[in-house]
Design a protein around this motif. Structure first.
Motif, PDB file in Angstrom:
ATOM      1  N   SER A  12       0.846  -1.189   0.000  1.00  0.00           N
ATOM      2  CA  SER A  12       0.000   0.000   0.000  1.00  0.00           C
ATOM      3  C   SER A  12       0.885   1.245   0.000  1.00  0.00           C
ATOM      4  CB  SER A  12      -0.940  -0.032   1.205  1.00  0.00           C
ATOM      5  OG  SER A  12      -1.879   1.011   1.136  1.00  0.00           O
ATOM      6  N   THR A  13       0.356   2.328   0.483  1.00  0.00           N
ATOM      7  CA  THR A  13       1.078   3.598   0.531  1.00  0.00           C
ATOM      8  C   THR A  13       0.424   4.502   1.559  1.00  0.00           C
ATOM      9  OG1 THR A  13       1.535   5.630  -0.681  1.00  0.00           O
ATOM     10  CG2 THR A  13      -0.333   4.344  -1.436  1.00  0.00           C
ATOM     11  N   TYR A  33      -4.558   6.879  -8.016  1.00  0.00           N
ATOM     12  CA  TYR A  33      -3.618   6.074  -7.211  1.00  0.00           C
ATOM     13  C   TYR A  33      -4.075   5.998  -5.767  1.00  0.00           C
ATOM     14  CZ  TYR A  33       0.897   4.608  -5.225  1.00  0.00           C
ATOM     15  OH  TYR A  33       1.889   3.940  -4.560  1.00  0.00           O
ATOM     16  N   LYS A  37      -5.489   2.524  -3.936  1.00  0.00           N
ATOM     17  CA  LYS A  37      -4.756   1.994  -2.776  1.00  0.00           C
ATOM     18  C   LYS A  37      -5.640   2.002  -1.513  1.00  0.00           C
ATOM     19  CE  LYS A  37      -0.607   1.040  -4.433  1.00  0.00           C
ATOM     20  NZ  LYS A  37      -0.031  -0.311  -4.416  1.00  0.00           N
ATOM     21  N   HIS A  62       3.469   0.282   3.897  1.00  0.00           N
ATOM     22  CA  HIS A  62       3.947   1.427   3.124  1.00  0.00           C
ATOM     23  C   HIS A  62       5.469   1.353   3.135  1.00  0.00           C
ATOM     24  CE1 HIS A  62       4.833   5.468   1.834  1.00  0.00           C
ATOM     25  NE2 HIS A  62       5.353   5.772   3.002  1.00  0.00           N
ATOM     26  N   TRP A  65       9.194   6.349   0.737  1.00  0.00           N
ATOM     27  CA  TRP A  65       9.350   6.877  -0.621  1.00  0.00           C
ATOM     28  C   TRP A  65      10.656   6.300  -1.155  1.00  0.00           C
ATOM     29  CZ3 TRP A  65       9.613  12.782  -2.120  1.00  0.00           C
ATOM     30  CH2 TRP A  65       9.505  12.901  -3.503  1.00  0.00           C
ATOM     31  N   VAL A  66      10.530   5.422  -2.151  1.00  0.00           N
ATOM     32  CA  VAL A  66      11.660   4.616  -2.596  1.00  0.00           C
ATOM     33  C   VAL A  66      12.075   5.010  -4.012  1.00  0.00           C
ATOM     34  CG1 VAL A  66      12.499   2.250  -2.885  1.00  0.00           C
ATOM     35  CG2 VAL A  66      10.716   2.733  -1.206  1.00  0.00           C
ATOM     36  N   THR A  68      12.569   4.191  -7.200  1.00  0.00           N
ATOM     37  CA  THR A  68      12.271   3.190  -8.230  1.00  0.00           C
ATOM     38  C   THR A  68      11.788   3.956  -9.452  1.00  0.00           C
ATOM     39  OG1 THR A  68       9.981   3.042  -7.525  1.00  0.00           O
ATOM     40  CG2 THR A  68      11.523   1.499  -6.496  1.00  0.00           C
ATOM     41  N   GLU A  69      11.345   3.212 -10.470  1.00  0.00           N
ATOM     42  CA  GLU A  69      10.801   3.893 -11.652  1.00  0.00           C
ATOM     43  C   GLU A  69       9.633   4.787 -11.245  1.00  0.00           C
ATOM     44  OE1 GLU A  69      10.000   1.283 -14.931  1.00  0.00           O
ATOM     45  OE2 GLU A  69       8.907   2.822 -16.029  1.00  0.00           O
ATOM     46  N   MET A  70       8.749   4.252 -10.382  1.00  0.00           N
ATOM     47  CA  MET A  70       7.595   5.037  -9.955  1.00  0.00           C
ATOM     48  C   MET A  70       7.985   6.142  -8.978  1.00  0.00           C
ATOM     49  SD  MET A  70       4.175   3.886  -7.935  1.00  0.00           S
ATOM     50  CE  MET A  70       4.815   4.447  -6.392  1.00  0.00           C
ATOM     51  N   GLY A  71       8.875   5.825  -8.053  1.00  0.00           N
ATOM     52  CA  GLY A  71       9.263   6.804  -7.032  1.00  0.00           C
ATOM     53  C   GLY A  71      10.055   7.972  -7.590  1.00  0.00           C
TER      54      GLY A  71
HETATM   55  N1  LIG Z   1       8.309   3.866  -4.996  1.00  0.00           N
HETATM   56  C1  LIG Z   1       7.696   4.384  -3.950  1.00  0.00           C
HETATM   57  O1  LIG Z   1       8.144   5.415  -3.401  1.00  0.00           O
HETATM   58  C2  LIG Z   1       6.451   3.743  -3.387  1.00  0.00           C
HETATM   59  C3  LIG Z   1       5.846   4.351  -2.277  1.00  0.00           C
HETATM   60  C4  LIG Z   1       4.714   3.761  -1.727  1.00  0.00           C
HETATM   61  C5  LIG Z   1       4.217   2.592  -2.280  1.00  0.00           C
HETATM   62  N2  LIG Z   1       4.817   2.020  -3.384  1.00  0.00           N
HETATM   63  C6  LIG Z   1       4.222   0.809  -3.938  1.00  0.00           C
HETATM   64  O2  LIG Z   1       5.214  -0.165  -4.140  1.00  0.00           O
HETATM   65  C7  LIG Z   1       4.836  -1.017  -5.234  1.00  0.00           C
HETATM   66  C8  LIG Z   1       5.997  -1.118  -6.186  1.00  0.00           C
HETATM   67  O3  LIG Z   1       6.259   0.187  -6.677  1.00  0.00           O
HETATM   68  P1  LIG Z   1       7.640   0.566  -7.363  1.00  0.00           P
HETATM   69  O4  LIG Z   1       8.056   1.879  -6.803  1.00  0.00           O
HETATM   70  O5  LIG Z   1       8.584  -0.586  -7.289  1.00  0.00           O
HETATM   71  O6  LIG Z   1       7.137   0.822  -8.841  1.00  0.00           O
HETATM   72  P2  LIG Z   1       7.863   0.592 -10.240  1.00  0.00           P
HETATM   73  O7  LIG Z   1       9.340   0.748 -10.115  1.00  0.00           O
HETATM   74  O8  LIG Z   1       7.155   1.466 -11.218  1.00  0.00           O
HETATM   75  O9  LIG Z   1       7.575  -0.938 -10.563  1.00  0.00           O
HETATM   76  C9  LIG Z   1       6.243  -1.362 -10.735  1.00  0.00           C
HETATM   77  C10 LIG Z   1       6.244  -2.842 -11.070  1.00  0.00           C
HETATM   78  O10 LIG Z   1       4.903  -3.225 -11.318  1.00  0.00           O
HETATM   79  C11 LIG Z   1       4.845  -3.905 -12.550  1.00  0.00           C
HETATM   80  N3  LIG Z   1       3.559  -3.637 -13.170  1.00  0.00           N
HETATM   81  C12 LIG Z   1       3.023  -2.444 -13.487  1.00  0.00           C
HETATM   82  N4  LIG Z   1       1.815  -2.606 -14.055  1.00  0.00           N
HETATM   83  C13 LIG Z   1       1.603  -3.939 -14.079  1.00  0.00           C
HETATM   84  C14 LIG Z   1       0.539  -4.745 -14.545  1.00  0.00           C
HETATM   85  N5  LIG Z   1      -0.565  -4.218 -15.089  1.00  0.00           N
HETATM   86  N6  LIG Z   1       0.635  -6.081 -14.411  1.00  0.00           N
HETATM   87  C15 LIG Z   1       1.741  -6.645 -13.853  1.00  0.00           C
HETATM   88  N7  LIG Z   1       2.782  -5.919 -13.393  1.00  0.00           N
HETATM   89  C16 LIG Z   1       2.707  -4.585 -13.507  1.00  0.00           C
HETATM   90  C17 LIG Z   1       5.992  -3.371 -13.368  1.00  0.00           C
HETATM   91  O11 LIG Z   1       6.322  -4.312 -14.322  1.00  0.00           O
HETATM   92  P3  LIG Z   1       7.301  -3.936 -15.576  1.00  0.00           P
HETATM   93  O12 LIG Z   1       8.680  -3.741 -15.037  1.00  0.00           O
HETATM   94  O13 LIG Z   1       7.182  -5.136 -16.453  1.00  0.00           O
HETATM   95  O14 LIG Z   1       6.751  -2.667 -16.179  1.00  0.00           O
HETATM   96  C18 LIG Z   1       7.060  -3.167 -12.302  1.00  0.00           C
HETATM   97  O15 LIG Z   1       7.774  -4.381 -12.078  1.00  0.00           O
HETATM   98  C19 LIG Z   1       3.578  -0.399  -5.860  1.00  0.00           C
HETATM   99  O16 LIG Z   1       2.450  -1.098  -5.407  1.00  0.00           O
HETATM  100  C20 LIG Z   1       3.591   1.028  -5.311  1.00  0.00           C
HETATM  101  O17 LIG Z   1       2.286   1.541  -5.216  1.00  0.00           O
HETATM  102  C21 LIG Z   1       5.930   2.581  -3.938  1.00  0.00           C
END
Ligand SMILES: NC(=O)c1ccc[n+]([C@@H]2O[C@H](COP(=O)([O-])OP(=O)(O)OC[C@H]3O[C@@H](n4cnc5c(N)ncnc54)[C@H](OP(=O)(O)O)[C@@H]3O)[C@@H](O)[C@H]2O)c1
Length: 81
Positions: A12-13, A33, A37, A62, A65-66, A68-71
Motif C-alpha cells: 500500500s502507501t 492512485y 490503494k 507502506h 518513498w523509494v 524506483t521507476e515510480m518513485g
Molecule cells: N516507490 C515508492 O516510493 C512507493 C511508495 C509507496 C508505495 N509504493 C508501492 O510499491 C509497489 C511497487 O512500486 P515501485 O516503486 O517498485 O514501482 P515501479 O518501479 O514502477 O515498478 C512497478 C512494477 O509493477 C509492474 N507492473 C506495473 N503494471 C503492471 C501490470 N498491469 N501487471 C503486472 N505488473 C505490472 C511493473 O512491471 P514492468 O517492469 O514489467 O513494467 C514493475 O515491475 C507499488 O504497489 C507502489 O504503489 C511505492
C-alpha cells in the motif's frame, strides 16, 4: 500468526490514508492512485477477517518513498514519509 507461515502482504502507501490526506495531498494529488490503494486497504481488512481462523497473517505496508521507476530519481534512499 507470522510471516514464517502463509502470509499476504499487500503493498500500500501512506497516500491511501484517509486520516493523513490533509498532510499529504499537496505533495501528491494523484486521485486514481490514492483511491485504488484505499480500496486495497479495505481488501486487506476483508482478507484479514476471512483468513484469521486459518492463522494466515494479512497486512498492508507502506515502503516509504523509494527510488524506483515510480518513485523517481530525485528521492533520497532514506526518505520516509
Ligand atoms: N516507490 C515508492 O516510493 C512507493 C511508495 C509507496 C508505495 N509504493 C508501492 O510499491 C509497489 C511497487 O512500486 P515501485 O516503486 O517498485 O514501482 P515501479 O518501479 O514502477 O515498478 C512497478 C512494477 O509493477 C509492474 N507492473 C506495473 N503494471 C503492471 C501490470 N498491469 N501487471 C503486472 N505488473 C505490472 C511493473 O512491471 P514492468 O517492469 O514489467 O513494467 C514493475 O515491475 C507499488 O504497489 C507502489 O504503489 C511505492
Amino acid at each position: 500468526m507470522s510471516c514464517r507461515r502463509s502470509a499476504i502482504i499487500n503493498m500500500s502507501t501512506v497516500l491511501a490514508s484517509v486520516k493523513k490526506c490533509p498532510e499529504t495531498f499537496q505533495m501528491a494529488q494523484m486521485y486514481p492512485y490514492r483511491t485504488s490503494k484505499a480500496a486495497l486497504n479495505m481488501l486487506t481488512c476483508c482478507q484479514a477477517e476471512d483468513f484469521k481462523h486459518r492463522g494466515i497473517l494479512v497486512t498492508a505496508i507502506h515502503p516509504g518513498w523509494v527510488r524506483t521507476e515510480m518513485g523517481g530519481p530525485q528521492v533520497s534512499l532514506h526518505y520516509t514519509l
